[in-house]
Design an enzyme around this catalytic site. Structure first.
Site, mmCIF file in Angstrom:
data_model
loop_
_atom_site.group_PDB
_atom_site.id
_atom_site.type_symbol
_atom_site.label_atom_id
_atom_site.label_comp_id
_atom_site.label_asym_id
_atom_site.label_seq_id
_atom_site.Cartn_x
_atom_site.Cartn_y
_atom_site.Cartn_z
ATOM 1 N N GLY A 91 0.830 -1.190 0.000
ATOM 2 C CA GLY A 91 0.000 0.000 0.000
ATOM 3 C C GLY A 91 0.861 1.234 0.000
ATOM 4 N N ASP A 204 -7.864 6.443 8.088
ATOM 5 C CA ASP A 204 -7.683 5.882 6.746
ATOM 6 C C ASP A 204 -8.587 4.665 6.531
ATOM 7 O OD1 ASP A 204 -6.596 5.773 4.186
ATOM 8 O OD2 ASP A 204 -4.942 4.478 4.786
#
Length: 430
Positions: A91, A204
């Protein structure tokens, strides 16, 4: 995208694989001695590719490890007390690996933070403070953290290893049905409620950070890592967007504006994630991150019925509240959001029709027939004759046959006796 391992040109397959394996440190000295002896005796092949295949087959090494060894890459497979076994994903903040704890013999997931983030000392300091809070988390809907450390320039966090797939991966097979998504969303909200109670804001939340286990349990990933997305006050928007690439579609308006956030920001991000997962579309479409971010600050999301008219109205109402622009118009706590989502899947109680009175209790009755019931039997009467003395029997018979005459005679006799008694008292009393 941030990377941990810098890509290097492919090298020729090493003629002798043993020195590469030894240099990596993934095997113990005893394992290395056993491996070398088997190669020398011919039990194991000497050819590097054949040897690699044999070691994978016997589960001494993993395919990921041997691929690296065959490319002459021996470094980076041991991090602290953990041996890297496989790569699980990557990521914007780093890469995630499956690893094995050498001493505890336990499989874990280890996230290696991207090197460019580690160079920001202020962000790293915030991360270390956040890890102290993350260590307190213990909830079935949260991935637990076991360890966090920094070795030289390698910053990492160790988490429980759970088999499953992220909801982002699940979305690749198509949108998730609304009832299932209501359940998944409620579980995620419960996990967030636990984190918020410990003072942690995720920052997030997105489909790739919601793990669906094999038994259909949702676990929130990457708690405590949101601070790595936030640079200091002098960081430009371009740099921040570079770190947070891929998360713009789930940011809250206050987060996009750079304001302080609380748990309600996570609920907005959860709403964006649910919207995407149930419709297959992002709530604020646009051609660029700037355009998509601007729409969430100044406008309203695309109405759910415009994308999926089949989604129930009750589900839409909950989703609209999660996606309210102003934090005060959203659910005020994650627990409240979880309750609203759970109510969508809770069966409604059945109520009796208003015109139907309650039925009286059932009483067993004999069946109705056309034949009249027989009359009840006559009561049994038994006559008992008293055993009177002989001299009293004529008086008893007279009382039975002529009770009135007997009563009158009895009264007159008593009166005569009383009168005689009074007269005698006067005569003899003188």
């Amino acid at each position: 995208m941030a990377t941990f391992e810098k890509p290097k040109p492919s090298r020729a397959v090493p003629l002798d694989l043993f020195p590469v394996i030894r240099e990596s440190g993934v095997l113990t000295e005893r394992q290395l001695a056993d491996l070398k002896a088997k190669i020398l005796t011919g039990e194991y092949p000497n050819d590097s590719v054949a040897l690699a295949n044999r070691l994978v087959k016997e589960e001494i090494l993993t395919e990921y490890q041997t691929r690296r060894f065959l490319n002459n890459k021996s470094h980076g497979l041991v991090v602290g007390r953990y041996v890297i076994l496989d790569r699980l994903g990557s990521g914007s903040m780093g890469r995630v690996y499956k690893a094995h704890h050498l001493m505890m013999d336990r499989f874990v997931a280890i996230k290696i933070i991207a090197p460019e983030i580690v160079t920001n000392e202020k962000v790293v300091a915030r991360f270390q403070r956040e890890m102290k809070l993350v260590g307190r988390l213990d909830h079935p809907n949260v991935i637990r953290a076991f360890d966090a450390d920094q070795i030289n320039k390698v910053l990492y966090i160790v988490m429980e290893y759970v088999q499953g797939e992220s909801l982002g991966q699940r979305l690749l097979r198509g949108p998730i049905p609304a009832p299932a998504m209501a359940d998944f969303g409620a579980q995620a909200a419960l996990g967030l409620a636990h984190a918020h109670a410990q003072g942690i804001v995720h920052r997030d939340i997105k489909p790739s950070n919601l793990l669906l286990t094999e038994d259909r349990q949702i676990k929130v990933l990457d708690l405590g890592l949101g601070v790595l997305m936030e640079a200091d006050s002098t960081t430009s928007f371009a740099t921040a967007d570079g770190i947070a690439v891929g998360t713009v579609d789930y940011m809250s308006p206050e987060q996009a504006c750079g304001r302080d956030v609380d748990g309600r920001s996570d609920l907005y991000s959860l709403g964006c994630s649910i919207y995407h997962l149930v419709t297959g579309k992002v709530p604020f479409p646009g051609d660029s991150p700037i355009e998509r971010m601007g729409k969430r600050i100044s406008g309203r999301h695309v109405p759910v019925p415009d994308v999926r008219p089949d989604i129930p109205a009750a589900f839409v109402r909950v989703l609209d509240k999660l996606l309210a622009t102003r934090p005060q118009d959203r659910f005020q706590t994650a627990a409240e959001a979880a309750e609203a989502l759970q109510a969508l899947t809770r069966p409604k109680p059945r109520s009796a029709p208003a015109h139907s009175p309650p039925s009286p209790p059932k009483v067993d009755r004999p069946p109705v027939t056309d034949t009249p019931a027989p009359p009840p039997p006559a009561p049994l009467v038994t006559t008992v004759t008293p055993n009177y003395p002989a001299w009293f029997r004529p008086i008893a018979r007279l009382a039975e046959t002529r009770p009135a005459l007997t009563l009158t005679g009895l009264v007159l006799s008593l009166a005569a006796s009383f009168g005689f008694g009074v007269l005698a008292a006067r005569l003899f009393g003188r």
